[in-house]
Motif scaffolding. Structure first.
Motif, PDB file in Angstrom:
ATOM      1  N   PRO A  52       0.816  -1.222   0.000  1.00 11.73           N
ATOM      2  CA  PRO A  52       0.000   0.000   0.000  1.00 11.73           C
ATOM      3  C   PRO A  52       0.850   1.273   0.000  1.00 11.73           C
ATOM      4  O   PRO A  52       0.480   2.275  -0.625  1.00 11.73           O
ATOM      5  CB  PRO A  52      -0.820  -0.119   1.284  1.00 11.73           C
ATOM      6  N   THR A  53       1.974   1.245   0.695  1.00 10.20           N
ATOM      7  CA  THR A  53       2.873   2.401   0.732  1.00 10.20           C
ATOM      8  C   THR A  53       3.447   2.674  -0.655  1.00 10.20           C
ATOM      9  O   THR A  53       3.485   3.820  -1.114  1.00 10.20           O
ATOM     10  CB  THR A  53       4.026   2.162   1.729  1.00 10.20           C
ATOM     11  N   LEU A  54       3.900   1.630  -1.330  1.00  9.51           N
ATOM     12  CA  LEU A  54       4.449   1.781  -2.675  1.00  9.51           C
ATOM     13  C   LEU A  54       3.380   2.238  -3.655  1.00  9.51           C
ATOM     14  O   LEU A  54       3.628   3.089  -4.515  1.00  9.51           O
ATOM     15  CB  LEU A  54       5.053   0.449  -3.141  1.00  9.51           C
ATOM     16  N   SER A  55       2.202   1.682  -3.529  1.00 12.98           N
ATOM     17  CA  SER A  55       1.096   2.049  -4.412  1.00 12.98           C
ATOM     18  C   SER A  55       0.753   3.531  -4.250  1.00 12.98           C
ATOM     19  O   SER A  55       0.579   4.252  -5.235  1.00 12.98           O
ATOM     20  CB  SER A  55      -0.129   1.187  -4.105  1.00 12.98           C
ATOM     21  N   ASP A  56       0.687   3.999  -3.012  1.00 13.85           N
ATOM     22  CA  ASP A  56       0.398   5.413  -2.749  1.00 13.85           C
ATOM     23  C   ASP A  56       1.526   6.297  -3.274  1.00 13.85           C
ATOM     24  O   ASP A  56       1.276   7.364  -3.859  1.00 13.85           O
ATOM     25  CB  ASP A  56       0.206   5.624  -1.248  1.00 13.85           C
ATOM     26  N   PHE A  57       2.750   5.866  -3.078  1.00  8.56           N
ATOM     27  CA  PHE A  57       3.930   6.588  -3.576  1.00  8.56           C
ATOM     28  C   PHE A  57       3.835   6.790  -5.086  1.00  8.56           C
ATOM     29  O   PHE A  57       4.018   7.899  -5.605  1.00  8.56           O
ATOM     30  CB  PHE A  57       5.178   5.777  -3.209  1.00  8.56           C
ATOM     31  N   PHE A  58       3.540   5.720  -5.797  1.00  9.16           N
ATOM     32  CA  PHE A  58       3.475   5.769  -7.258  1.00  9.16           C
ATOM     33  C   PHE A  58       2.303   6.628  -7.728  1.00  9.16           C
ATOM     34  O   PHE A  58       2.441   7.432  -8.660  1.00  9.16           O
ATOM     35  CB  PHE A  58       3.351   4.347  -7.803  1.00  9.16           C
ATOM     36  N   LYS A  59       1.167   6.488  -7.095  1.00  8.65           N
ATOM     37  CA  LYS A  59      -0.012   7.260  -7.495  1.00  8.65           C
ATOM     38  C   LYS A  59       0.209   8.757  -7.300  1.00  8.65           C
ATOM     39  O   LYS A  59      -0.200   9.570  -8.135  1.00  8.65           O
ATOM     40  CB  LYS A  59      -1.234   6.805  -6.691  1.00  8.65           C
ATOM     41  N   SER A 131      21.415   1.441 -15.757  1.00  7.02           N
ATOM     42  CA  SER A 131      22.326   1.323 -14.622  1.00  7.02           C
ATOM     43  C   SER A 131      21.547   1.482 -13.317  1.00  7.02           C
ATOM     44  O   SER A 131      20.499   2.136 -13.268  1.00  7.02           O
ATOM     45  CB  SER A 131      23.436   2.378 -14.707  1.00  7.02           C
ATOM     46  N   VAL A 132      22.062   0.877 -12.265  1.00  7.31           N
ATOM     47  CA  VAL A 132      21.357   0.878 -10.980  1.00  7.31           C
ATOM     48  C   VAL A 132      21.545   2.218 -10.272  1.00  7.31           C
ATOM     49  O   VAL A 132      22.675   2.660 -10.041  1.00  7.31           O
ATOM     50  CB  VAL A 132      21.856  -0.270 -10.082  1.00  7.31           C
ATOM     51  N   LEU A 133      20.450   2.832  -9.936  1.00  2.76           N
ATOM     52  CA  LEU A 133      20.466   4.090  -9.192  1.00  2.76           C
ATOM     53  C   LEU A 133      20.384   3.817  -7.689  1.00  2.76           C
ATOM     54  O   LEU A 133      21.139   4.391  -6.897  1.00  2.76           O
ATOM     55  CB  LEU A 133      19.300   4.974  -9.637  1.00  2.76           C
ATOM     56  N   VAL A 134      19.460   2.936  -7.300  1.00  2.00           N
ATOM     57  CA  VAL A 134      19.314   2.529  -5.902  1.00  2.00           C
ATOM     58  C   VAL A 134      19.109   1.008  -5.883  1.00  2.00           C
ATOM     59  O   VAL A 134      18.150   0.514  -6.466  1.00  2.00           O
ATOM     60  CB  VAL A 134      18.112   3.221  -5.225  1.00  2.00           C
ATOM     61  N   PRO A 135      19.980   0.260  -5.206  1.00  2.81           N
ATOM     62  CA  PRO A 135      19.835  -1.205  -5.184  1.00  2.81           C
ATOM     63  C   PRO A 135      18.564  -1.678  -4.504  1.00  2.81           C
ATOM     64  O   PRO A 135      17.959  -2.666  -4.935  1.00  2.81           O
ATOM     65  CB  PRO A 135      21.078  -1.668  -4.408  1.00  2.81           C
ATOM     66  N   ASN A 136      18.155  -0.968  -3.446  1.00  2.00           N
ATOM     67  CA  ASN A 136      16.892  -1.285  -2.772  1.00  2.00           C
ATOM     68  C   ASN A 136      16.353  -0.017  -2.114  1.00  2.00           C
ATOM     69  O   ASN A 136      16.895   0.456  -1.115  1.00  2.00           O
ATOM     70  CB  ASN A 136      17.071  -2.379  -1.731  1.00  2.00           C
ATOM     71  N   ALA A 137      15.287   0.532  -2.697  1.00 11.31           N
ATOM     72  CA  ALA A 137      14.757   1.818  -2.259  1.00 11.31           C
ATOM     73  C   ALA A 137      13.595   1.703  -1.283  1.00 11.31           C
ATOM     74  O   ALA A 137      12.925   2.692  -0.995  1.00 11.31           O
ATOM     75  CB  ALA A 137      14.311   2.632  -3.475  1.00 11.31           C
ATOM     76  N   VAL A 138      13.347   0.509  -0.755  1.00  6.17           N
ATOM     77  CA  VAL A 138      12.203   0.306   0.139  1.00  6.17           C
ATOM     78  C   VAL A 138      12.257   1.260   1.332  1.00  6.17           C
ATOM     79  O   VAL A 138      11.288   1.974   1.628  1.00  6.17           O
ATOM     80  CB  VAL A 138      12.135  -1.163   0.622  1.00  6.17           C
ATOM     81  N   GLU A 139      13.386   1.291   2.025  1.00  7.07           N
ATOM     82  CA  GLU A 139      13.511   2.144   3.208  1.00  7.07           C
ATOM     83  C   GLU A 139      13.373   3.620   2.849  1.00  7.07           C
ATOM     84  O   GLU A 139      12.738   4.393   3.562  1.00  7.07           O
ATOM     85  CB  GLU A 139      14.869   1.897   3.876  1.00  7.07           C
ATOM     86  N   LEU A 144      10.957   8.827   3.065  1.00  7.84           N
ATOM     87  CA  LEU A 144      10.831  10.121   2.398  1.00  7.84           C
ATOM     88  C   LEU A 144       9.554  10.285   1.586  1.00  7.84           C
ATOM     89  O   LEU A 144       9.163  11.405   1.262  1.00  7.84           O
ATOM     90  CB  LEU A 144      12.035  10.349   1.485  1.00  7.84           C
ATOM     91  N   GLY A 145       8.924   9.185   1.229  1.00 11.28           N
ATOM     92  CA  GLY A 145       7.733   9.280   0.393  1.00 11.28           C
ATOM     93  C   GLY A 145       8.063   9.826  -0.985  1.00 11.28           C
ATOM     94  O   GLY A 145       9.189   9.681  -1.476  1.00 11.28           O
ATOM     95  N   PRO A 146       7.108  10.495  -1.643  1.00 13.04           N
ATOM     96  CA  PRO A 146       7.317  10.994  -3.011  1.00 13.04           C
ATOM     97  C   PRO A 146       8.491  11.950  -3.156  1.00 13.04           C
ATOM     98  O   PRO A 146       8.992  12.146  -4.259  1.00 13.04           O
ATOM     99  CB  PRO A 146       5.987  11.701  -3.325  1.00 13.04           C
ATOM    100  N   GLY A 147       8.934  12.536  -2.045  1.00 11.12           N
ATOM    101  CA  GLY A 147      10.051  13.480  -2.119  1.00 11.12           C
ATOM    102  C   GLY A 147      11.329  12.872  -2.650  1.00 11.12           C
ATOM    103  O   GLY A 147      12.178  13.584  -3.203  1.00 11.12           O
ATOM    104  N   CYS A 148      11.494  11.563  -2.513  1.00  5.88           N
ATOM    105  CA  CYS A 148      12.746  10.944  -2.966  1.00  5.88           C
ATOM    106  C   CYS A 148      12.831  10.873  -4.492  1.00  5.88           C
ATOM    107  O   CYS A 148      13.921  10.710  -5.036  1.00  5.88           O
ATOM    108  CB  CYS A 148      12.930   9.564  -2.351  1.00  5.88           C
ATOM    109  N   TYR A 149      11.708  11.028  -5.186  1.00  6.40           N
ATOM    110  CA  TYR A 149      11.754  10.983  -6.646  1.00  6.40           C
ATOM    111  C   TYR A 149      12.604  12.117  -7.202  1.00  6.40           C
ATOM    112  O   TYR A 149      13.346  11.929  -8.174  1.00  6.40           O
ATOM    113  CB  TYR A 149      10.340  11.054  -7.237  1.00  6.40           C
ATOM    114  N   ARG A 150      12.521  13.297  -6.583  1.00  4.38           N
ATOM    115  CA  ARG A 150      13.326  14.422  -7.040  1.00  4.38           C
ATOM    116  C   ARG A 150      14.806  14.100  -6.927  1.00  4.38           C
ATOM    117  O   ARG A 150      15.601  14.457  -7.809  1.00  4.38           O
ATOM    118  CB  ARG A 150      12.980  15.675  -6.221  1.00  4.38           C
ATOM    119  N   ASN A 151      15.190  13.414  -5.850  1.00  6.24           N
ATOM    120  CA  ASN A 151      16.584  12.998  -5.704  1.00  6.24           C
ATOM    121  C   ASN A 151      16.989  12.041  -6.821  1.00  6.24           C
ATOM    122  O   ASN A 151      18.082  12.142  -7.380  1.00  6.24           O
ATOM    123  CB  ASN A 151      16.799  12.320  -4.344  1.00  6.24           C
ATOM    124  N   TRP A 152      16.111  11.110  -7.139  1.00  4.82           N
ATOM    125  CA  TRP A 152      16.393  10.158  -8.214  1.00  4.82           C
ATOM    126  C   TRP A 152      16.522  10.875  -9.543  1.00  4.82           C
ATOM    127  O   TRP A 152      17.409  10.582 -10.344  1.00  4.82           O
ATOM    128  CB  TRP A 152      15.284   9.113  -8.311  1.00  4.82           C
TER     129      TRP A 152
END
Length: 229
Positions: A52-59, A131-139, A144-152
């Protein structure tokens, strides 16, 4: 990133489960985007809690209800489920705009090995060049929620196509707005040039222009008829 899936079949997580099976379709969907590979299983309790967290993040990054312009982000579910029924159940927890590989596709396990997935859930974040940007971005997603997308986006040096299109449109609109003004300016300048040419022709034919008067005065001076003062 496109090269990873150019010969594969990606399935949309919608009601009809439409397939992206041509090079053009896959190119259109994946090119110049950040890709999240979501490795999970319905049998994994932590995966169930994270879904649910990932789904909300993506939406919140792609749904028009939350944003004016969708982020250049793709979510692809890589099932580690033990059966197709488990996979279908887990897909119900994911956004309709997400993609997945069919359960019978052995490429799922190949990707698991390629990205060295050792725990579930795992979200591997890929740049557009694969290429791999983040090996595992779950944490990071949880923290950070959607805010981490700007970093990516900044780390991937992602070109925001939507922004460029908007800029081009605005530039075109401003150019269209100013065109009539420029045309009027050039028209006025052309009229001035034409009038100058007419005056020069008139003076050349003996018209009473200033140049003709000056020439006459000069002749009078040479003939001695001019005033000594």
């Amino acid at each position: 990133m496109v090269d990873l899936f150019i010969d594969r079949v990606l399935v949309k997580n919608n009601k009809d489960q439409d397939e992206l099976d041509t090079e053009r379709e896959i190119l259109m969907r994946l090119q110049n985007r950040i890709l999240m590979l979501f490795f999970a299983s319905a049998a994994c309790e932590t995966c169930q809690q994270f879904a649910p967290t990932l789904s909300d993040f993506f939406k919140r990054l792609t749904d028009e209800f939350y944003v004016d312009r969708s982020a250049q982000l793709v979510l692809l579910y890589i099932s580690m489920d033990q059966s197709e029924e488990q996979q279908e159940d887990f897909l119900k927890e994911l956004p309709k705009k997400s993609l997945f590989l069919a359960y019978e596709d052995p490429y799922r396990r190949w990707l698991e090995a390629m990205f060295n997935v050792e725990e579930l859930p795992t979200v591997v974040v890929l740049r557009p060049d694969s290429s791999v940007l983040v090996p595992n971005a779950v944490e990071e997603i949880v923290r950070l929620g959607p805010g981490c997308y700007r970093n990516w986006q900044e780390a991937a040096e992602l070109i925001d196509r939507n922004f460029m299109i908007t800029e081009d449109f605005e530039e075109k609109s401003m150019r269209s707005f100013s065109d009539p003004v420029r045309r009027m300016k050039y028209k006025v300048e052309d009229e001035k040039k034409k009038n100058k040419k007419k005056k020069k022709r008139g003076r050349g034919w003996g018209g009473g222009g200033d140049e003709g008067g000056e020439a006459g005065d000069a002749r009078d001076d040479r003939d001695g008829g001019g005033s000594p003062w």
